[in-house]
Design a protein around this motif. Structure first.
Motif, mmCIF file in Angstrom:
data_model
loop_
_atom_site.group_PDB
_atom_site.id
_atom_site.type_symbol
_atom_site.label_atom_id
_atom_site.label_comp_id
_atom_site.label_asym_id
_atom_site.label_seq_id
_atom_site.Cartn_x
_atom_site.Cartn_y
_atom_site.Cartn_z
ATOM 1 N N THR A 4 7.976 99.490 41.372
ATOM 2 C CA THR A 4 8.739 100.685 41.016
ATOM 3 C C THR A 4 9.518 101.263 42.194
ATOM 4 O O THR A 4 10.393 102.094 42.010
ATOM 5 C CB THR A 4 7.789 101.768 40.477
ATOM 6 N N GLU A 5 9.180 100.818 43.416
ATOM 7 C CA GLU A 5 9.884 101.330 44.594
ATOM 8 C C GLU A 5 9.818 100.312 45.724
ATOM 9 O O GLU A 5 8.767 99.720 45.980
ATOM 10 C CB GLU A 5 9.253 102.646 45.073
ATOM 11 N N ILE A 6 10.956 100.095 46.370
ATOM 12 C CA ILE A 6 10.975 99.382 47.649
ATOM 13 C C ILE A 6 11.063 100.455 48.722
ATOM 14 O O ILE A 6 12.045 101.196 48.805
ATOM 15 C CB ILE A 6 12.159 98.397 47.734
ATOM 16 N N VAL A 7 10.011 100.564 49.498
ATOM 17 C CA VAL A 7 9.921 101.633 50.503
ATOM 18 C C VAL A 7 10.715 101.216 51.744
ATOM 19 O O VAL A 7 10.510 100.120 52.279
ATOM 20 C CB VAL A 7 8.453 101.915 50.873
ATOM 21 N N VAL A 8 11.624 102.084 52.164
ATOM 22 C CA VAL A 8 12.511 101.770 53.294
ATOM 23 C C VAL A 8 12.368 102.860 54.356
ATOM 24 O O VAL A 8 12.372 104.062 54.047
ATOM 25 C CB VAL A 8 13.978 101.652 52.839
ATOM 26 N N ASP A 9 12.252 102.454 55.601
ATOM 27 C CA ASP A 9 12.181 103.373 56.728
ATOM 28 C C ASP A 9 13.155 102.906 57.798
ATOM 29 O O ASP A 9 13.006 101.810 58.350
ATOM 30 C CB ASP A 9 10.753 103.418 57.281
ATOM 31 N N GLN A 10 14.159 103.734 58.056
ATOM 32 C CA GLN A 10 15.161 103.439 59.084
ATOM 33 C C GLN A 10 15.802 102.056 58.897
ATOM 34 O O GLN A 10 15.920 101.267 59.825
ATOM 35 C CB GLN A 10 14.534 103.551 60.478
ATOM 36 N N GLY A 11 16.208 101.796 57.655
ATOM 37 C CA GLY A 11 16.944 100.575 57.359
ATOM 38 C C GLY A 11 16.109 99.320 57.258
ATOM 39 O O GLY A 11 16.646 98.212 57.206
ATOM 40 N N ARG A 12 14.794 99.487 57.200
ATOM 41 C CA ARG A 12 13.921 98.320 57.072
ATOM 42 C C ARG A 12 12.837 98.624 56.043
ATOM 43 O O ARG A 12 12.245 99.707 56.050
ATOM 44 C CB ARG A 12 13.283 97.994 58.430
ATOM 45 N N SER A 13 12.547 97.664 55.172
ATOM 46 C CA SER A 13 11.498 97.880 54.175
ATOM 47 C C SER A 13 10.125 97.703 54.820
ATOM 48 O O SER A 13 9.873 96.723 55.527
ATOM 49 C CB SER A 13 11.636 96.904 53.014
ATOM 50 N N THR A 14 9.250 98.648 54.528
ATOM 51 C CA THR A 14 7.863 98.526 54.997
ATOM 52 C C THR A 14 6.959 97.951 53.914
ATOM 53 O O THR A 14 5.796 97.635 54.185
ATOM 54 C CB THR A 14 7.319 99.895 55.429
ATOM 55 N N GLY A 15 7.500 97.803 52.701
ATOM 56 C CA GLY A 15 6.717 97.241 51.603
ATOM 57 C C GLY A 15 7.197 97.763 50.271
ATOM 58 O O GLY A 15 8.275 98.374 50.162
ATOM 59 N N VAL A 16 6.395 97.537 49.240
ATOM 60 C CA VAL A 16 6.777 97.937 47.886
ATOM 61 C C VAL A 16 5.619 98.703 47.250
ATOM 62 O O VAL A 16 4.466 98.574 47.644
ATOM 63 C CB VAL A 16 7.152 96.724 47.012
ATOM 64 N N ARG A 17 5.982 99.447 46.210
ATOM 65 C CA ARG A 17 4.981 100.230 45.507
ATOM 66 C C ARG A 17 4.958 99.841 44.032
ATOM 67 O O ARG A 17 6.010 99.644 43.405
ATOM 68 C CB ARG A 17 5.289 101.725 45.647
ATOM 69 N N THR A 18 3.757 99.710 43.474
ATOM 70 C CA THR A 18 3.560 99.520 42.042
ATOM 71 C C THR A 18 2.647 100.639 41.561
ATOM 72 O O THR A 18 2.160 101.457 42.353
ATOM 73 C CB THR A 18 2.916 98.160 41.718
ATOM 74 N N GLN A 66 -0.255 100.339 40.814
ATOM 75 C CA GLN A 66 -1.590 100.076 41.353
ATOM 76 C C GLN A 66 -1.716 100.352 42.843
ATOM 77 O O GLN A 66 -2.811 100.322 43.391
ATOM 78 C CB GLN A 66 -2.007 98.623 41.073
ATOM 79 N N GLY A 67 -0.580 100.577 43.531
ATOM 80 C CA GLY A 67 -0.694 100.875 44.950
ATOM 81 C C GLY A 67 0.476 100.364 45.772
ATOM 82 O O GLY A 67 1.508 99.926 45.239
ATOM 83 N N PHE A 68 0.300 100.396 47.102
ATOM 84 C CA PHE A 68 1.337 100.009 48.058
ATOM 85 C C PHE A 68 1.000 98.651 48.659
ATOM 86 O O PHE A 68 -0.152 98.379 49.008
ATOM 87 C CB PHE A 68 1.429 101.056 49.170
ATOM 88 N N PHE A 69 2.027 97.787 48.781
ATOM 89 C CA PHE A 69 1.862 96.465 49.381
ATOM 90 C C PHE A 69 2.782 96.388 50.601
ATOM 91 O O PHE A 69 4.006 96.346 50.464
ATOM 92 C CB PHE A 69 2.224 95.361 48.376
ATOM 93 N N ALA A 70 2.178 96.384 51.785
ATOM 94 C CA ALA A 70 2.970 96.310 53.011
ATOM 95 C C ALA A 70 3.614 94.933 53.140
ATOM 96 O O ALA A 70 3.073 93.930 52.655
ATOM 97 C CB ALA A 70 2.078 96.588 54.220
ATOM 98 N N ALA A 71 4.767 94.879 53.786
ATOM 99 C CA ALA A 71 5.476 93.601 53.908
ATOM 100 C C ALA A 71 6.357 93.574 55.139
ATOM 101 O O ALA A 71 6.926 94.592 55.549
ATOM 102 C CB ALA A 71 6.324 93.348 52.668
ATOM 103 N N ASP A 72 6.473 92.378 55.738
ATOM 104 C CA ASP A 72 7.447 92.137 56.801
ATOM 105 C C ASP A 72 8.785 91.693 56.227
ATOM 106 O O ASP A 72 9.820 91.769 56.893
ATOM 107 C CB ASP A 72 6.919 91.066 57.759
ATOM 108 N N ALA A 73 8.761 91.188 54.992
ATOM 109 C CA ALA A 73 9.988 90.823 54.279
ATOM 110 C C ALA A 73 9.719 90.980 52.797
ATOM 111 O O ALA A 73 8.615 90.707 52.319
ATOM 112 C CB ALA A 73 10.419 89.398 54.598
ATOM 113 N N VAL A 74 10.738 91.409 52.068
ATOM 114 C CA VAL A 74 10.658 91.537 50.618
ATOM 115 C C VAL A 74 11.718 90.625 50.004
ATOM 116 O O VAL A 74 12.891 90.671 50.389
ATOM 117 C CB VAL A 74 10.889 92.990 50.161
ATOM 118 N N VAL A 75 11.282 89.775 49.075
ATOM 119 C CA VAL A 75 12.202 88.887 48.360
ATOM 120 C C VAL A 75 12.177 89.291 46.889
ATOM 121 O O VAL A 75 11.144 89.192 46.227
ATOM 122 C CB VAL A 75 11.798 87.405 48.502
#
Length: 494
Positions: A251-265, A267-276
């Motif tokens: 439901t959300e791709i979390v972005v901080d200063q032009g970089r994604s830190t992960g995604v949210r569903t 059920q919770g937050f999934f941290a990521a170094d890259a989102v595809v």
């Protein structure tokens, strides 16, 4: 002290998402694959009802070399995961008249068929397929695997010569008429592009490579159904260590200063170094990303030419169906008129062509004994108002034509029926305008002119699937996942 592996989150367990996830995991990444629906496959999902097994989407297995190449990169073979058989006849075409013609798998028989309709056309078929083979070799093995992020990718003089030889600037309509005149042969060689998203006048002649895939490489079938490919890809992904989680809509791709830190569903937050993102590109950009991180606006998307949507019927029939093959193309109406009503003047078609698949002709496991699994498809324009009344009107049209062709009643033998169209594509896949096949392969939407596979505003967000390179279809989606994984690995290093 060793560093922890990079973590990728891949959104969507369709062909592109599964391919991207497995390729990243093979390179040592930790990969979490999040799927909105309760099972894998995307448009190639499967469902079972009353003893019938229905593939929900793709039903043609073309370009077997693309699948072999994919599994080979993991040291595997297609046969490690599913059993393939070549269909002969490849399919049946029902022309006006009606005249039913089997398209043979053997080239000698195919040449004889062409010669029957148009004296001298067998030799022209040889030349047509020779050119198409060249396009296939260069197009599939070189161009299609390019990420298409810069025109410099195509600056190699040899590649520029190849592109000119592949008729990129000539239309398919003009190209095929250099070889054939008989209207039945023209329909036969032009039908694959009906699903690419444009009339033949607007489709580059490059796509005669589809005819090579069709007429030379053949039509195949994985025993058990097309979902066996998905099952094989899931097994492979899990063997590589991919974690696949279902009922996890992002439901959300979390972005901080032009970089994604992960995604949210939910059920919770999934941290990521890259989102595809292998989900619908438009949905991810317009609904999941915050406005300031969107590269394309709604006007851009509305100006894209989409490939068709489909009106589908999944039917269980408690009798055998005469005169049908595994694949059947009903070209008993005007192809040009139907194409216009998809692309030039979008509307529900007046007298549609349609496709009927009866996999139980080949595979007894997909239907109860003595019964048939019948899949019907009408390609239609995206963005249409999809009502039950409209669906029923077309169901009656198809039944009339099927019963006329088969020579016996069918309606009364239907024991299971399910319709599927625009609103279902939107609900299940967030499909833009309810499209079934992605972005059309027009000249203005080829290679670098497609939506880019990497976000220009979020440094570690990538896209894969039918709305980016290389385009619609199962083999291109399989390739798309590998290409985007290659870009991630090239740009994000330990």
């Amino acid at each position: 002290m060793p560093t922890a592996p990079h973590h990728a989150v891949v959104i969507g367990a369709g062909f592109a998402g599964l391919a991207a996830a497995s390729t990243l995991a093979q390179a040592g990444w930790r990969v979490t694959l999040l799927e909105k629906n309760e099972g894998p496959g995307g448009r190639a999902r499967v469902f079972r009802a009353q003893g019938f097994t229905f593939d929900m989407g793709p039903s043609w297995y073309w370009m077997p070399d693309v699948f072999e190449k994919y599994f080979a990169r993991f040291g595997k073979k297609v046969s490690d995961y599913y059993e393939l058989i070549r269909l002969d006849p490849s399919y049946q075409v029902i022309f006006k008249g009606p005249e039913a013609v089997d398209i043979p798998a053997k080239m000698s028989e195919l040449r004889a068929l062409f010669e029957h309709y148009e004296p001298g056309s067998a030799a022209r078929l040889d030349e047509f397929l020779k050119q198409a083979a060249y396009k296939y070799e260069v197009g599939i093995n070189r161009l299609v695997y390019a990420p298409s992020r810069s025109v410099l990718e195509f600056a190699d003089p040899r590649l520029l010569v190849d592109m000119l030889r592949m008729d990129v600037l000539q239309s398919m309509h003009k190209h095929v008429r250099r070889f054939f005149k008989d209207p039945r042969l023209l329909e036969l060689v032009e039908f694959p592009i009906l699903f690419l998203g444009a009339v033949s006048e607007n489709t580059p002649a490059l796509y005669s490579l589809m005819n090579y895939a069709d007429l030379a490489l053949g039509t195949w079938y994985p025993l058990g159904g097309m979902h066996k490919i998905v099952e094989g890809m899931v097994r492979l992904a899990e063997e590589q260590g991919v974690e696949i989680l279902y009922n996890q809509e992002v439901t959300e791709i979390v972005v901080d200063q032009g970089r994604s830190t992960g995604v949210r569903t939910a059920q919770g937050f999934f941290a990521a170094d890259a989102v595809v993102a292998g989900a619908d590109y438009h949905h991810i950009e317009q609904e999941v990303l915050a406005p300031e991180y969107r590269h394309y606006d709604e006007k851009y998307w509305d100006g894209r030419t989409m490939a068709p949507s489909s009106l589908l019927f999944y039917l269980g029939v408690n009798r055998k169906l005469d005169k049908l093959r595994h694949h059947n193309l009903f070209f008993d109406e005007d192809l040009n008129q139907h194409a216009r009503e998809i692309y030039a003047e979008p509307q529900w078609p007046s007298r549609p062509l349609f496709y009927a698949s009866v996999p139980s002709k080949t595979d007894p496991t997909v239907a109860p004994e003595g019964q048939e699994n019948l899949f019907l498809l009408i390609p239609v324009a995206p963005g249409l108002d999809d009502t039950e009344a409209t669906r029923e009107r077309y169901y009656d049209q198809l039944m009339d034509r099927l019963e006329r062709h088969c020579g016996h009643p069918i309606r009364d033998a239907v024991v299971y029926k399910r319709g599927y169209a625009h609103r279902d594509f939107q609900a299940d896949y967030h499909s833009y305008k309810g499209n079934a096949y992605g972005l059309a392969n027009t000249l203005k939407q080829t290679a670098i002119l497609k939506p880019t596979l990497k976000s220009k505003k979020v440094s570690n967000l990538y896209f894969t699937g039918q709305l980016t390179v290389p385009g619609p279809g199962v083999p291109p989606s399989l390739i798309s996942g590998q290409v985007v994984a290659g870009e991630v690995l090239k740009e994000i290093k330990n």
